[in-house]
Design a protein around this motif. Sequence first.
Motif, short mmCIF file in Angstrom:
data_model
loop_
_atom_site.label_atom_id
_atom_site.label_comp_id
_atom_site.label_asym_id
_atom_site.label_seq_id
_atom_site.Cartn_x
_atom_site.Cartn_y
_atom_site.Cartn_z
N GLY A 141 19.33 11.76 17.78
CA GLY A 141 18.95 10.37 18.59
C GLY A 141 17.64 9.75 18.12
O GLY A 141 17.64 8.16 17.73
N TYR A 192 27.00 4.83 17.93
CA TYR A 192 26.45 6.33 18.64
C TYR A 192 28.00 6.35 19.65
O TYR A 192 27.19 8.58 20.45
CB TYR A 192 25.46 5.70 19.95
CG TYR A 192 24.62 5.42 19.12
CD1 TYR A 192 23.38 6.04 18.34
CD2 TYR A 192 24.26 3.64 18.77
CE1 TYR A 192 22.87 5.92 17.63
CE2 TYR A 192 22.65 3.13 17.88
CZ TYR A 192 22.04 4.53 17.49
OH TYR A 192 21.26 3.98 16.79
N THR A 229 23.45 6.76 23.55
CA THR A 229 23.43 7.62 23.90
C THR A 229 23.28 8.91 24.84
O THR A 229 24.70 9.32 24.82
CB THR A 229 22.37 8.23 22.99
OG1 THR A 229 22.99 7.60 21.57
CG2 THR A 229 22.75 9.99 22.83
N PRO A 246 20.24 3.28 20.94
CA PRO A 246 20.13 4.86 20.94
C PRO A 246 19.88 6.19 21.92
O PRO A 246 19.86 6.72 22.12
CB PRO A 246 18.83 5.69 19.61
CG PRO A 246 19.04 4.69 18.83
CD PRO A 246 19.15 3.62 19.83
N LEU A 272 23.99 9.10 11.98
CA LEU A 272 23.88 10.06 13.64
C LEU A 272 24.85 11.15 12.93
O LEU A 272 24.18 13.40 12.95
CB LEU A 272 24.27 9.65 14.30
CG LEU A 272 24.31 10.22 15.65
CD1 LEU A 272 22.63 10.43 16.30
CD2 LEU A 272 24.91 8.89 17.29
#
Length: 418
Positions: free
Chosen positions: A258, A32, A156, A152, A243
Amino acid sequence: MATKDAVAKRWVFVSSFLVYVVYTLTRRCYTYAMPSLMKDLNLEKSQLGIISSSWSLAYGISKFGGGVLSDRFSPSWFYATGLGISGLTCIAFAGCDHVYQFAALWFLNGIFQGFGWPAITQLVNNWCSGSELASWWSALSSAGNTGLTLAPFLITGLVKFFGWRIAFFTMGVGAMVVTVVIPLIIQDAPTEAAGPRAEGRSKGPAPSLSTVLGLCSNRMVLLVSLSYFLVSLIKEGWSNWGLLYLIQHKNTEEALAGSVMFVFEAGGVCGSLITGFLSDFALKTTGSTPSAVNRIPLTVVFSGWSVLAYILLHYFSNSLALLYFSTFGIGCSTYGVICLLGVMSLEAAPRSLAGAAHAVTALAGQMGGLSAGFPLGWVATHYDWSGAGNLLIVSAAVMPAVLLLSFTAFKASEQKTR
């Protein structure tokens, strides 16, 4: 088992579940952070793939070695050591700037991440009777999916608001804190002599290398290994690159991308939990003997679902709703197949070699994950995301075909021996 050990058992499993969630979060920092690394340091997709592949290679080596040798170590010590050094690598990663530094540190992270699941395997073996082994295995398997579902949002968010360096540092410090308490909260085995091992599931000596290599001539082990390779390629292909694929190929905003990755991991939780139940239910309903061969049909169904989900994602998902629907299907189907293959690997060999058989097939899975790193990144660099997506679809389509043909051959062989 005495009441005291029954309470301790529940605490051990809750603690093991939560610790493995932290394991998973520390390993997903890189995934991420990839868009920010690419932007801040002007890295190419092939360079990002080198870092991904270094982790997959290390994790495969470590998980294989740990699966064969973990009988010789305390599970709680094994568990704590792996998480602690994984945390240190995350902290060090935050201070680096060059691709090969990243690759070396992420290789080291992969080595010690490989300590986690063998430790859980030993804890399950120490605490569970045969009648409850599958239930606890399935429940603990979902710990990884839970961590991947949280990643995520948590990672993120840290990357977006504080930068990728702070994200790595925070995850590393969190892992170090958890490491300190692992030996205090996780008990290696029941204190009572009449624990699960009294049922004849006690450990034997670690298998020799020649015995482990001999498993490679087992047809079912070979089939499960090939299937593990393919499903790991298509699952890790999406986990590692999803992603970027969504941002660059589907023109999705990073925050929405995300959320799509969250749906993928939520599908993985569902797939991990339902496939074991469905498999046992199908065997009981049809009166079939629990065996690796008889679990193939359901594995074919789930692997076929992954093909359809990838086709929908790559060619037809032009709205957020379709992206959610297709990625949920990819998560549910691929994690479902992985769960079934895990059970099949244990059933493919004699009970005394079950751990070694699982280590062999898991190694094949890690080679699939390795292929989803630099090789898939190279394909995406030279043939764009269209080429990478087509490669994953073809790989996904091979798996149900091989499983179905093998099932027919196994059944024909059984008929001849009767």
